[in-house]
Design a protein around this motif. Structure first.
Motif, PDB file in Angstrom:
ATOM      1  N   LYS A  43     -17.565  -7.092  -7.126  1.00 18.53           N
ATOM      2  CA  LYS A  43     -17.261  -8.170  -8.060  1.00 18.53           C
ATOM      3  C   LYS A  43     -16.805  -7.637  -9.415  1.00 18.53           C
ATOM      4  CE  LYS A  43     -18.680 -12.768  -9.210  1.00 18.53           C
ATOM      5  NZ  LYS A  43     -19.611 -13.829  -8.887  1.00 18.53           N
ATOM      6  N   GLY A  44     -15.639  -8.117  -9.823  1.00 17.29           N
ATOM      7  CA  GLY A  44     -15.081  -7.719 -11.104  1.00 17.29           C
ATOM      8  C   GLY A  44     -14.360  -6.383 -11.086  1.00 17.29           C
ATOM      9  N   ARG A  45     -14.412  -5.680  -9.950  1.00 20.34           N
ATOM     10  CA  ARG A  45     -13.801  -4.345  -9.881  1.00 20.34           C
ATOM     11  C   ARG A  45     -12.726  -4.238  -8.805  1.00 20.34           C
ATOM     12  NH1 ARG A  45     -16.069  -0.126 -12.563  1.00 20.34           N
ATOM     13  NH2 ARG A  45     -15.234   1.252 -10.978  1.00 20.34           N
ATOM     14  N   SER A  46     -12.925  -4.901  -7.654  1.00 23.84           N
ATOM     15  CA  SER A  46     -11.917  -4.785  -6.587  1.00 23.84           C
ATOM     16  C   SER A  46     -12.025  -5.968  -5.632  1.00 23.84           C
ATOM     17  CB  SER A  46     -12.085  -3.469  -5.826  1.00 23.84           C
ATOM     18  OG  SER A  46     -13.351  -3.398  -5.218  1.00 23.84           O
ATOM     19  N   TRP A  47     -10.871  -6.350  -5.080  1.00 22.20           N
ATOM     20  CA  TRP A  47     -10.861  -7.447  -4.131  1.00 22.20           C
ATOM     21  C   TRP A  47      -9.827  -7.253  -3.044  1.00 22.20           C
ATOM     22  CZ3 TRP A  47      -9.744 -12.244  -7.736  1.00 22.20           C
ATOM     23  CH2 TRP A  47      -8.525 -12.120  -8.367  1.00 22.20           C
ATOM     24  N   LEU A  48      -9.995  -8.034  -1.989  1.00 20.34           N
ATOM     25  CA  LEU A  48      -9.118  -7.990  -0.829  1.00 20.34           C
ATOM     26  C   LEU A  48      -8.449  -9.342  -0.684  1.00 20.34           C
ATOM     27  CD1 LEU A  48      -8.081  -6.761   1.875  1.00 20.34           C
ATOM     28  CD2 LEU A  48     -10.176  -7.673   2.921  1.00 20.34           C
ATOM     29  N   GLY A  49      -7.108  -9.332  -0.618  1.00 15.15           N
ATOM     30  CA  GLY A  49      -6.360 -10.563  -0.410  1.00 15.15           C
ATOM     31  C   GLY A  49      -5.956 -10.698   1.052  1.00 15.15           C
ATOM     32  N   LEU A  50      -6.210 -11.861   1.638  1.00 12.98           N
ATOM     33  CA  LEU A  50      -5.790 -12.167   3.001  1.00 12.98           C
ATOM     34  C   LEU A  50      -4.743 -13.266   2.926  1.00 12.98           C
ATOM     35  CD1 LEU A  50      -9.271 -12.347   4.770  1.00 12.98           C
ATOM     36  CD2 LEU A  50      -7.758 -10.366   4.555  1.00 12.98           C
ATOM     37  N   TRP A  51      -3.584 -12.995   3.502  1.00 16.88           N
ATOM     38  CA  TRP A  51      -2.457 -13.920   3.463  1.00 16.88           C
ATOM     39  C   TRP A  51      -2.174 -14.456   4.847  1.00 16.88           C
ATOM     40  CZ3 TRP A  51       0.412 -14.830  -1.067  1.00 16.88           C
ATOM     41  CH2 TRP A  51       0.053 -14.023  -2.159  1.00 16.88           C
ATOM     42  N   GLU A  52      -2.239 -15.781   5.015  1.00 14.81           N
ATOM     43  CA  GLU A  52      -1.868 -16.390   6.296  1.00 14.81           C
ATOM     44  C   GLU A  52      -0.338 -16.371   6.397  1.00 14.81           C
ATOM     45  OE1 GLU A  52      -3.967 -19.813   8.406  1.00 14.81           O
ATOM     46  OE2 GLU A  52      -2.242 -20.769   7.425  1.00 14.81           O
ATOM     47  N   THR A  53       0.163 -15.661   7.428  1.00 10.82           N
ATOM     48  CA  THR A  53       1.595 -15.459   7.560  1.00 10.82           C
ATOM     49  C   THR A  53       1.945 -15.087   8.991  1.00 10.82           C
ATOM     50  OG1 THR A  53       3.454 -14.064   6.853  1.00 10.82           O
ATOM     51  CG2 THR A  53       1.288 -13.059   6.781  1.00 10.82           C
ATOM     52  N   ASP A  54       3.191 -15.320   9.367  1.00 12.18           N
ATOM     53  CA  ASP A  54       3.641 -14.865  10.683  1.00 12.18           C
ATOM     54  C   ASP A  54       3.798 -13.345  10.708  1.00 12.18           C
ATOM     55  OD1 ASP A  54       5.917 -14.637   9.107  1.00 12.18           O
ATOM     56  OD2 ASP A  54       7.231 -15.673  10.521  1.00 12.18           O
ATOM     57  N   LYS A  55       3.705 -12.683   9.571  1.00 11.21           N
ATOM     58  CA  LYS A  55       3.783 -11.215   9.497  1.00 11.21           C
ATOM     59  C   LYS A  55       2.533 -10.559  10.092  1.00 11.21           C
ATOM     60  CE  LYS A  55       7.623 -11.342   7.157  1.00 11.21           C
ATOM     61  NZ  LYS A  55       8.777 -11.660   7.947  1.00 11.21           N
ATOM     62  N   ALA A  56       1.502 -11.355  10.383  1.00 12.67           N
ATOM     63  CA  ALA A  56       0.292 -10.817  11.010  1.00 12.67           C
ATOM     64  C   ALA A  56       0.602 -10.262  12.387  1.00 12.67           C
ATOM     65  CB  ALA A  56      -0.789 -11.888  11.097  1.00 12.67           C
ATOM     66  N   LYS A  57       1.714 -10.665  12.970  1.00 19.96           N
ATOM     67  CA  LYS A  57       2.112 -10.179  14.295  1.00 19.96           C
ATOM     68  C   LYS A  57       2.826  -8.832  14.233  1.00 19.96           C
ATOM     69  CE  LYS A  57       2.508 -14.803  16.278  1.00 19.96           C
ATOM     70  NZ  LYS A  57       2.069 -15.673  15.259  1.00 19.96           N
ATOM     71  N   THR A  58       3.043  -8.308  13.037  1.00 21.34           N
ATOM     72  CA  THR A  58       3.657  -6.991  12.876  1.00 21.34           C
ATOM     73  C   THR A  58       2.814  -5.962  13.622  1.00 21.34           C
ATOM     74  OG1 THR A  58       4.512  -7.599  10.707  1.00 21.34           O
ATOM     75  CG2 THR A  58       4.353  -5.240  11.178  1.00 21.34           C
ATOM     76  N   PRO A  59       3.431  -5.101  14.422  1.00 21.03           N
ATOM     77  CA  PRO A  59       2.643  -4.087  15.141  1.00 21.03           C
ATOM     78  C   PRO A  59       1.808  -3.238  14.179  1.00 21.03           C
ATOM     79  CG  PRO A  59       4.900  -4.128  15.935  1.00 21.03           C
ATOM     80  CD  PRO A  59       4.855  -5.005  14.704  1.00 21.03           C
ATOM     81  N   TYR A  60       0.658  -2.822  14.674  1.00 26.25           N
ATOM     82  CA  TYR A  60      -0.254  -2.021  13.852  1.00 26.25           C
ATOM     83  C   TYR A  60       0.372  -0.700  13.439  1.00 26.25           C
ATOM     84  CZ  TYR A  60      -3.890   1.144  12.440  1.00 26.25           C
ATOM     85  OH  TYR A  60      -4.603   2.066  11.723  1.00 26.25           O
ATOM     86  N   HIS A  61       0.188  -0.380  12.207  1.00 29.92           N
ATOM     87  CA  HIS A  61       0.426   0.955  11.657  1.00 29.92           C
ATOM     88  C   HIS A  61      -0.536   1.092  10.482  1.00 29.92           C
ATOM     89  CE1 HIS A  61       2.202   4.302   9.467  1.00 29.92           C
ATOM     90  NE2 HIS A  61       2.634   4.674  10.667  1.00 29.92           N
ATOM     91  N   PRO A  62      -1.185   2.267  10.314  1.00 29.86           N
ATOM     92  CA  PRO A  62      -2.193   2.391   9.256  1.00 29.86           C
ATOM     93  C   PRO A  62      -1.648   2.157   7.850  1.00 29.86           C
ATOM     94  CG  PRO A  62      -1.823   4.511  10.331  1.00 29.86           C
ATOM     95  CD  PRO A  62      -1.084   3.479  11.117  1.00 29.86           C
TER      96      PRO A  62
END
Length: 151
Positions: A43-62
């Motif tokens: 809290k107050g130092r770092s956060w994670l953003g999750l975006w609902e998008t069709d880009k979620a189907k992009t093949p995995y790469h680290p």
């Protein structure tokens, strides 16, 4: 000048399902709108953003679909049980099946213990703990149990 990482982002296909998953990791919602949610990592130092998008189907790469959360070294010994309590399955990584994790990454001159799992969209989530820093020693990747027996 740079003090740390403030935010990272991942694509998700169903924001509601992803919110439920990340709440199981004990993350707190910091901000939310229709297709986006931010969770506090620290809290107050770092956060994670999750975006609902069709880009979620992009093949995995680290470089695209991976995030690592730091945990304390002491918590690494019980992390699989903690995940199991939340119905989260450890995934096979680097040829190490779930029963052989946590594993130790030989990022010479660093060594880290890590365990891996996936979110509902297949994003790779890593829980990682530093074991030692700035110590030159070559070794092969191994389980944390093997590391603890040799160190």
């Amino acid at each position: 000048m740079i003090k740390g990482l403030y935010e990272a982002h991942l694509p998700v296909s169903n924001l509601k399902n992803s919110i439920e998953f990340y709440k199981k990791l004990d993350l707190e919602i910091a901000y939310q709108q229709e297709n986006l949610v931010f969770f506090w990592i620290e809290k107050g130092r770092s956060w994670l953003g999750l975006w609902e998008t069709d880009k979620a189907k992009t093949p995995y790469h680290p470089s695209l679909k991976h995030i690592a959360f730091q945990i304390d070294r002491d918590n690494m010994l019980s992390i699989k049980e903690w995940l199991e309590e939340r119905d989260i399955e450890v995934s096979t990584n680097f040829g190490f099946p779930p029963e052989k994790q946590p594993l130790v990454l030989p990022n010479n001159p660093q060594a880290h213990a890590a365990v891996y799992f996936k979110d509902p969209d297949g994003n790779s989530i890593e829980l990682i703990a530093p074991l030692r820093l700035d110590f030159e020693e070559e070794f092969n990747m191994m389980t944390l149990d093997e590391w603890n027996k040799t160190k």
